[in-house]
Design an enzyme around this catalytic site. Structure first.
Site, PDB file in Angstrom:
ATOM      1  N   ASP A  80     123.210  97.496  34.126  1.00  0.00           N
ATOM      2  CA  ASP A  80     121.929  98.084  33.611  1.00  0.00           C
ATOM      3  C   ASP A  80     122.188  99.909  33.309  1.00  0.00           C
ATOM      4  OD1 ASP A  80     122.417  98.514  36.542  1.00  0.00           O
ATOM      5  OD2 ASP A  80     120.317  99.141  36.821  1.00  0.00           O
TER       6      ASP A  80
ATOM      7  N   GLU B  93     120.996  97.534  39.016  1.00  0.00           N
ATOM      8  CA  GLU B  93     121.406  98.253  40.260  1.00  0.00           C
ATOM      9  C   GLU B  93     120.589  99.517  40.354  1.00  0.00           C
ATOM     10  OE1 GLU B  93     123.119 100.942  42.617  1.00  0.00           O
ATOM     11  OE2 GLU B  93     123.439 101.254  40.388  1.00  0.00           O
TER      12      GLU B  93
HETATM   13 NI    NI Z   1     125.954 103.751  38.990  1.00  0.00          NI
END
Ligand code: NI
Length: 401
Positions: A80, A138
């Site tokens: 991401d 994340e």
């Molecule tokens: Ni990172």
């Protein structure tokens, strides 16, 4: 075996660069990843691996089954991006306004795909299996690791490795740390309810500003006087909001902040201590309060044996002088969830060089030397062979740049 795979990784490297730049140009935010997982799944399918998409939401998991029986190694990369407008002047600059790969997750993804390609070519010789875990989201809480684990991404996995590129450390170096490496990060919210009134007649009010101030001062005692000095923690108040004008005592105030810890017992203690302090302070002043403590990611705890394995490999690959023992960091990483389930380690690979300017992660000018992908690739491949076949890289001639 390891030697010839290093040669293949080197040959695959331009492909990694292309893939990384493509991701960099078209970044996608956490929980909004659509094309990124598609591109990853396409690449992995073409390698002939068993690919599962939509794992835990938007994750992609591919399994490489070796030609001989053995254990199973998990390798994880996140994919991401962040809500940042890129300010780099490079031809692979983000084409998506306000979205940027400013943490290097494009590097992680492309490196892991290169590893998958190199290993898929020699799968008949591999004694065991490799699970490629491409994780969405994340950067935000809740992240993608937990739902992916719940959806079975670790089923049958015996050990897991994860790497993060670092714009702070030079390319060709690696940082390792046994035990608590990154902190657990939680948030708290305290709402104080007093009694508003005229600021000229404070005796007729219950002033939430004064009560809130007392709570904030009391919270400073937690780290200073309650946490064992050998252990560490952060309790930070990040916002204190109340009031509307010079002559009105408001009826409520709100305090929010974050707590960072490495030990579960310290974490539990701080959660209850804040509550007790809020309650006792309010009790003495006639106010009431609500207190909410929300747990974020747990601490990343690297397993000693697997950390030593990566350290040993890195010593051979990069030379001992380029292998650093890191201090624990107060940042968070949801790799922590994988390590709660299986042994493994999370390490940092240097990405700084003269080719890129030195900016921290999450900065609009963040960038790293792409050769860090090759280093991540070599470390992952070596870890796989070391773990599955005890194939230790001993010869110094294997050190290439
Ligand atoms: Ni990172």
């Amino acid at each position: 075996m390891v030697e010839s795979i290093f040669k293949r990784l080197q040959e695959i490297y331009p492909e990694m660069v292309n893939f990384r730049r493509e991701l960099h140009m078209y970044p996608e935010l956490s929980h909004q990843e659509e094309n990124t997982p598609k591109k990853i799944a396409d690449f992995l399918s073409q390698l002939g691996l068993e690919v599962r998409v939509g794992v835990g939401g938007r994750g992609v998991v591919a399994i490489l089954r070796g030609g001989k029986p053995g254990k199973t190694v998990g390798l994880r990369a996140d994919f991401d991006a962040l809500p940042i407008q890129e300010e780099n002047d490079v031809d692979y600059k983000s084409r998506i306004p306000g979205v940027m790969h400013a943490c290097g997750h494009d590097i992680h993804t492309a490196a892991l795909l290169g590893v998958a390609k190199a290993l898929a070519e020699v799968k008949e010789t591999i004694a065991g299996n490799i699970v490629f875990i491409h994780q969405f989201a994340e950067e935000v809480i809740p992240g993608g690791a937990k739902p992916m684990i719940e959806d079975g991404c670790l089923d049958g996995v015996d050990v897991i490795y994860g790497a993060h590129v670092s714009s702070i450390h030079p390319v060709g170096t690696i940082g390792v740390k046994e035990g608590a490496t990154m902190a657990a990060g939680d948030t708290f919210e305290i709402d104080i309810f007093g009694k508003g009134g005229h600021a000229a007649t404070p005796h007729l009010t219950i002033d939430p500003i004064v009560i809130g101030s007392q709570i904030i001062v009391n919270l400073q005692q937690i780290v200073g006087r309650k946490v064992d000095p050998i252990k560490s923690a952060v309790v930070s108040v990040a916002a204190f909001n109340s009031g509307i004008g010079f002559n009105v005592i408001p009826d409520k105030a709100k305090i929010t902040g974050t707590v960072r810890t490495f030990d579960e017992d310290v974490r539990d203690m701080i959660e209850s201590l804040i509550g007790e302090m809020v309650e006792s302070t309010c009790k003495g002043s006639g106010a009431t309060a609500t207190y909410k403590y929300v747990r974020g990611y747990p601490a990343v705890k690297n397993h000693p044996e697997e950390t030593k394995r990566i350290e040993k490999i890195a010593n051979h690959l990069f030379g001992q002088a380029n292998v650093k023992q890191l201090d624990p960091q107060m940042g968070m990483e949801d790799f922590a969830y994988y390590l709660q389930k299986v042994p493994g380690t999370f390490f940092f690979v240097g990405g700084n060089s003269d080719l890129v300017e030195k900016y921290p992660h999450h900065n609009p000018k963040f960038d790293v030397d792409e050769r860090s992908m090759l280093d991540i690739g070599k470390l992952f491949v070596s870890a796989v062979f070391d773990y599955l076949s005890n194939e230790v890289i001993e010869e110094s001639e294997l050190i290439e740049t």
